[in-house]
Design a protein around this motif. Sequence first.
Motif, PDB file in Angstrom:
ATOM      1  N   LYS A   1       6.491  -2.022   7.785  1.00 51.81           N
ATOM      2  CA  LYS A   1       5.791  -1.798   9.055  1.00 51.81           C
ATOM      3  C   LYS A   1       4.466  -1.069   8.838  1.00 51.81           C
ATOM      4  O   LYS A   1       3.439  -1.448   9.409  1.00 51.81           O
ATOM      5  N   LEU A   2       4.474  -0.014   8.050  1.00 58.30           N
ATOM      6  CA  LEU A   2       3.226   0.720   7.814  1.00 58.30           C
ATOM      7  C   LEU A   2       2.218  -0.119   7.037  1.00 58.30           C
ATOM      8  O   LEU A   2       1.019  -0.046   7.301  1.00 58.30           O
TER       9      LEU A   2
ATOM     10  N   ILE B   1       0.843  -1.195   0.000  1.00 58.35           N
ATOM     11  CA  ILE B   1       0.000   0.000   0.000  1.00 58.35           C
ATOM     12  C   ILE B   1       0.877   1.244   0.000  1.00 58.35           C
ATOM     13  O   ILE B   1       0.603   2.207  -0.707  1.00 58.35           O
ATOM     14  N   VAL B   2       1.944   1.218   0.776  1.00 57.74           N
ATOM     15  CA  VAL B   2       2.852   2.374   0.834  1.00 57.74           C
ATOM     16  C   VAL B   2       3.444   2.629  -0.551  1.00 57.74           C
ATOM     17  O   VAL B   2       3.453   3.772  -1.025  1.00 57.74           O
ATOM     18  N   ALA B   3       3.925   1.589  -1.220  1.00 59.62           N
ATOM     19  CA  ALA B   3       4.509   1.771  -2.552  1.00 59.62           C
ATOM     20  C   ALA B   3       3.487   2.312  -3.547  1.00 59.62           C
ATOM     21  O   ALA B   3       3.810   3.154  -4.384  1.00 59.62           O
ATOM     22  N   GLU B   4       2.260   1.844  -3.434  1.00 59.77           N
ATOM     23  CA  GLU B   4       1.215   2.254  -4.372  1.00 59.77           C
ATOM     24  C   GLU B   4       0.687   3.656  -4.093  1.00 59.77           C
ATOM     25  O   GLU B   4       0.378   4.411  -5.015  1.00 59.77           O
ATOM     26  N   ARG B   5       0.578   4.036  -2.819  1.00 63.80           N
ATOM     27  CA  ARG B   5      -0.153   5.252  -2.464  1.00 63.80           C
ATOM     28  C   ARG B   5       0.709   6.414  -1.978  1.00 63.80           C
ATOM     29  O   ARG B   5       0.181   7.487  -1.684  1.00 63.80           O
TER      30      ARG B   5
ATOM     31  N   LEU C   1      -0.942   8.789   1.113  1.00 59.06           N
ATOM     32  CA  LEU C   1       0.242   9.144   1.905  1.00 59.06           C
ATOM     33  C   LEU C   1       1.053  10.175   1.145  1.00 59.06           C
ATOM     34  O   LEU C   1       1.151  10.110  -0.091  1.00 59.06           O
ATOM     35  N   GLU C   2       1.655  11.099   1.889  1.00 60.81           N
ATOM     36  CA  GLU C   2       2.510  12.098   1.260  1.00 60.81           C
ATOM     37  C   GLU C   2       3.710  12.358   2.160  1.00 60.81           C
ATOM     38  O   GLU C   2       3.551  12.606   3.354  1.00 60.81           O
ATOM     39  N   LEU C   3       4.896  12.304   1.580  1.00 64.25           N
ATOM     40  CA  LEU C   3       6.144  12.545   2.303  1.00 64.25           C
ATOM     41  C   LEU C   3       6.815  13.779   1.732  1.00 64.25           C
ATOM     42  O   LEU C   3       6.964  13.901   0.510  1.00 64.25           O
ATOM     43  N   SER C   4       7.201  14.688   2.620  1.00 61.15           N
ATOM     44  CA  SER C   4       7.909  15.887   2.165  1.00 61.15           C
ATOM     45  C   SER C   4       9.062  16.173   3.118  1.00 61.15           C
ATOM     46  O   SER C   4       9.100  15.691   4.258  1.00 61.15           O
TER      47      SER C   4
ATOM     48  N   ASP D   1       6.007   7.193  14.373  1.00 52.54           N
ATOM     49  CA  ASP D   1       4.950   8.094  14.834  1.00 52.54           C
ATOM     50  C   ASP D   1       3.640   7.800  14.105  1.00 52.54           C
ATOM     51  O   ASP D   1       2.581   7.685  14.740  1.00 52.54           O
ATOM     52  N   LEU D   2       3.695   7.649  12.798  1.00 53.64           N
ATOM     53  CA  LEU D   2       2.469   7.362  12.052  1.00 53.64           C
ATOM     54  C   LEU D   2       1.914   5.997  12.433  1.00 53.64           C
ATOM     55  O   LEU D   2       0.698   5.844  12.593  1.00 53.64           O
ATOM     56  N   PHE D   3       2.762   5.003  12.610  1.00 53.80           N
ATOM     57  CA  PHE D   3       2.313   3.679  13.032  1.00 53.80           C
ATOM     58  C   PHE D   3       1.535   3.788  14.342  1.00 53.80           C
ATOM     59  O   PHE D   3       0.456   3.207  14.490  1.00 53.80           O
ATOM     60  N   LYS D   4       2.062   4.539  15.304  1.00 50.58           N
ATOM     61  CA  LYS D   4       1.389   4.711  16.602  1.00 50.58           C
ATOM     62  C   LYS D   4       0.043   5.414  16.443  1.00 50.58           C
ATOM     63  O   LYS D   4      -0.933   5.048  17.104  1.00 50.58           O
TER      64      LYS D   4
END
Length: 111
Positions: A33-34, A7-11, A48-51, A93-96
């Motif tokens: 983990k996510l 899901i992480v790779a796709e989204r 998901l968005e990473l910056s 943090d996001l996992f929690k």
Amino acid sequence: MSESESIVAERLRIVSEFREDEREYILAQLGTKLDRRLVRYGADKVELELSIKERDTPSQKVVLECWITGEPRMVATSNETDLQSALHDVREDLFKQIDKHVNKRQDRARR
């Protein structure tokens, strides 16, 4: 779970100051983990968005945002200057945060 099922790779959208050749490294740091937490929602309900801001400076900030249909927006941040440490921080943090919402839902269902 393979990357084709991740899901992480796709989204995951990667923006701001990351290079395209860093994508595989980022996915390796965040993915497994996510994915274990996000799989219950399905890829079509997750964004998901990473910056990263002010990269390679003492004031560097990594931000991982997550939108899950039916849940409030979740934001994880790190001020670590080492990229691997920063990615680890935002992943944990996001996992929690996701775990907290999952547990809250389960508690409501038990009542």
